[in-house]
Structure formats: C-alpha cells, structure tokens
Design a protein around this motif. Structure first.
Motif, short mmCIF file in Angstrom:
data_model
loop_
_atom_site.label_atom_id
_atom_site.label_comp_id
_atom_site.label_asym_id
_atom_site.label_seq_id
_atom_site.Cartn_x
_atom_site.Cartn_y
_atom_site.Cartn_z
N LYS A 119 36.09 53.68 2.28
CA LYS A 119 36.66 52.46 2.84
C LYS A 119 37.80 52.02 1.95
O LYS A 119 37.69 52.07 0.72
CB LYS A 119 35.58 51.37 2.90
N GLY A 120 38.91 51.61 2.57
CA GLY A 120 40.03 51.13 1.78
C GLY A 120 41.25 50.83 2.62
O GLY A 120 41.20 50.85 3.84
N LYS A 121 42.33 50.59 1.90
CA LYS A 121 43.61 50.29 2.56
C LYS A 121 44.46 51.55 2.63
O LYS A 121 44.28 52.50 1.89
CB LYS A 121 44.33 49.18 1.81
N VAL A 122 45.45 51.47 3.53
CA VAL A 122 46.23 52.63 3.92
C VAL A 122 47.66 52.58 3.38
O VAL A 122 48.30 51.53 3.39
CB VAL A 122 46.27 52.72 5.46
N ILE A 123 48.13 53.75 2.96
CA ILE A 123 49.55 54.03 2.71
C ILE A 123 49.94 55.00 3.82
O ILE A 123 49.22 55.97 4.08
CB ILE A 123 49.77 54.71 1.35
N LYS A 124 51.08 54.78 4.48
CA LYS A 124 51.42 55.61 5.64
C LYS A 124 52.74 56.35 5.44
O LYS A 124 53.71 55.79 4.93
CB LYS A 124 51.51 54.75 6.90
N TYR A 125 52.73 57.62 5.87
CA TYR A 125 53.92 58.48 5.84
C TYR A 125 54.07 59.15 7.20
O TYR A 125 53.16 59.14 8.02
CB TYR A 125 53.79 59.54 4.74
N GLY A 126 55.20 59.78 7.42
CA GLY A 126 55.52 60.40 8.70
C GLY A 126 55.15 61.87 8.76
O GLY A 126 54.23 62.34 8.09
N ASP A 127 55.93 62.60 9.54
CA ASP A 127 55.71 64.03 9.76
C ASP A 127 56.30 64.87 8.62
O ASP A 127 57.22 64.44 7.92
CB ASP A 127 56.39 64.47 11.07
N GLY B 268 48.79 49.36 5.16
CA GLY B 268 48.15 48.11 4.79
C GLY B 268 46.88 47.80 5.56
O GLY B 268 46.11 46.93 5.16
N ASN B 269 46.65 48.52 6.70
CA ASN B 269 45.41 48.31 7.44
C ASN B 269 44.22 48.71 6.56
O ASN B 269 44.32 49.62 5.73
CB ASN B 269 45.36 49.16 8.71
N GLU B 270 43.10 48.05 6.79
CA GLU B 270 41.86 48.44 6.11
C GLU B 270 41.08 49.35 7.05
O GLU B 270 40.92 49.05 8.24
CB GLU B 270 41.03 47.22 5.76
N VAL B 271 40.61 50.46 6.50
CA VAL B 271 40.00 51.52 7.30
C VAL B 271 38.71 51.98 6.62
O VAL B 271 38.62 52.00 5.40
CB VAL B 271 40.98 52.71 7.42
N SER B 272 37.73 52.37 7.43
CA SER B 272 36.55 53.05 6.90
C SER B 272 36.40 54.39 7.62
O SER B 272 36.76 54.51 8.80
CB SER B 272 35.28 52.20 7.05
N GLY C 190 32.29 61.43 11.87
CA GLY C 190 33.69 61.60 12.25
C GLY C 190 34.35 60.33 12.73
O GLY C 190 35.49 60.34 13.19
N LEU C 191 33.66 59.21 12.62
CA LEU C 191 34.22 57.94 13.09
C LEU C 191 35.14 57.32 12.04
O LEU C 191 34.78 57.19 10.87
CB LEU C 191 33.12 56.95 13.44
N ILE C 192 36.33 56.96 12.50
CA ILE C 192 37.31 56.26 11.68
C ILE C 192 37.44 54.88 12.29
O ILE C 192 37.74 54.75 13.47
CB ILE C 192 38.66 56.99 11.70
N THR C 193 37.21 53.86 11.49
CA THR C 193 37.28 52.49 12.00
C THR C 193 38.43 51.77 11.34
O THR C 193 38.50 51.68 10.11
CB THR C 193 35.97 51.73 11.72
N ASN C 194 39.34 51.27 12.17
CA ASN C 194 40.41 50.42 11.68
C ASN C 194 39.86 49.00 11.69
O ASN C 194 39.80 48.35 12.75
CB ASN C 194 41.65 50.55 12.57
N ILE C 195 39.43 48.55 10.54
CA ILE C 195 38.81 47.23 10.42
C ILE C 195 39.82 46.15 10.76
O ILE C 195 39.48 45.15 11.41
CB ILE C 195 38.23 47.06 9.00
N THR C 196 41.06 46.34 10.35
CA THR C 196 42.12 45.35 10.61
C THR C 196 42.33 45.12 12.10
O THR C 196 42.45 43.98 12.54
CB THR C 196 43.44 45.81 9.95
N LYS C 197 42.37 46.21 12.87
CA LYS C 197 42.65 46.11 14.31
C LYS C 197 41.38 46.07 15.16
O LYS C 197 41.47 45.87 16.38
CB LYS C 197 43.51 47.28 14.76
N GLY C 198 40.23 46.33 14.54
CA GLY C 198 39.00 46.36 15.31
C GLY C 198 38.92 47.54 16.27
O GLY C 198 38.37 47.42 17.36
N LYS C 199 39.48 48.68 15.87
CA LYS C 199 39.49 49.87 16.73
C LYS C 199 38.78 51.02 16.03
O LYS C 199 38.80 51.11 14.81
CB LYS C 199 40.93 50.28 17.05
N THR C 200 38.20 51.90 16.85
CA THR C 200 37.51 53.08 16.32
C THR C 200 38.12 54.33 16.94
O THR C 200 38.48 54.35 18.12
CB THR C 200 36.01 53.01 16.64
#
Length: 163
Positions: free
Chosen positions: A3-11, A114-118, A124-134
């Motif tokens: 569980k933690g916060k995200v750093i995002k990069y492209g292709d 910056g989203n928080e994710v678990s 295999g479930l990835i939960t975006n806690i910030t957006k409330g999406k799985t």
C-alpha cells in the motif's frame, strides 16, 4: 500486500533512464538507488521519499538486459511497479531480485501520480483508494510470491536447500 502512493511515468521507460550506463561500474544497490531515474526525473529522489509504487505505460524496462535497473528501483524504496506491459527481460530480472511487478493496462492508464493504491498479490486486485476504484490483474503464482517474499530468487533457492 503493498500500500502506498504513486509516482507515474509514460511509455518506453528504458533501462538507460532507470539507471544510466555511466553508473554501471557499481553493483551496490545503495549507490544505484542514488542515480535511479536521474536522467528521466530529477525529482525522483524526493518523490520516492513519499511514494513506493511506480505506475507506467507500455514497455517498461525496455532496452538492455541489465539487472541493475530493477535493483536500483527496489533499492530506492519502490515496492511495486504496475505497467501496461513490461519488457520481458526486465520482468524476469525484477522477479529474480525480488521486485514485485504487475501488468494491468486499466490500472496503469487510470491511476494518477499521488494516488494512494493498495495491491493484493494473492488475488491480483489493485485498489485505487483515492478514486475508490478496483482493477483486476493476474494474481501472482505462489512460487513468485515466495521469491518476492524471500527478496529474490537466490535467497529463495538458499531457503529451499536449507529446509
């Protein structure tokens, strides 16, 4: 589970920007961590102080087959990389050194910096806690979970021999 916060990069984040070739004279993880992503993101060291998950686009880890790249990422404090796709050799090297990586195109596209994710590796479930999406990715096979828990393939094999 991570569980933690995200750093995002492209292709197409290649191994030459993950750890520039000029720093390959060492295999010391701490030294590699200092130079991780420096040619792509000068702010990476400060970002990774507050985030432990990298999200990326397609073909993460392309380029040379150097094992230094996943070592640098892991030593910098990243616990998991989620991408649309990985270069195959980077994928294998990551598992070999105990860096958790997951392919999940939907999560990679939707999760923002910056989203928080678990991440639950067993399901295999990835939960975006910030957006409330799985999002659903492939669960880790049990042997891969054991390799990652052992901090890499060599440690896993040593443990198997000693048991």
């Amino acid at each position: 589970m991570v569980k933690g916060k995200v750093i995002k990069y492209g292709d197409n984040v290649d191994t030459d920007v993950i750890i520039p070739a000029r720093h390959l004279s060492t295999s010391d993880p701490k030294e590699l961590a200092v130079h991780c992503m420096e040619d792509l993101d000068k702010d990476f060291p400060s970002k990774v102080e507050n985030a432990n998950i990298i999200i990326a686009g397609k073909n993460f880890g392309c380029g040379s087959s150097r094992e230094h790249a996943p070592i640098a990422i892991k030593a910098a404090g990243v616990e998991c990389v989620i991408a649309e796709t990985f270069a195959r050799i980077f994928y294998r090297n990551s598992i070999n050194i105990g860096l958790a990586i997951i392919e999940c195109p939907e999560a990679a596209k939707d999760i923002e910096e910056g989203n928080e994710v678990s991440i639950d590796f067993k399901s295999g479930l990835i939960t975006n806690i910030t957006k409330g999406k799985t999002y659903t990715a492939a669960a880790f096979p049990e042997f891969m979970e054991k390799i990652i828990a052992a901090e890499g393939l060599i440690n896993y094999i040593k443990a198997q021999i000693n048991n």
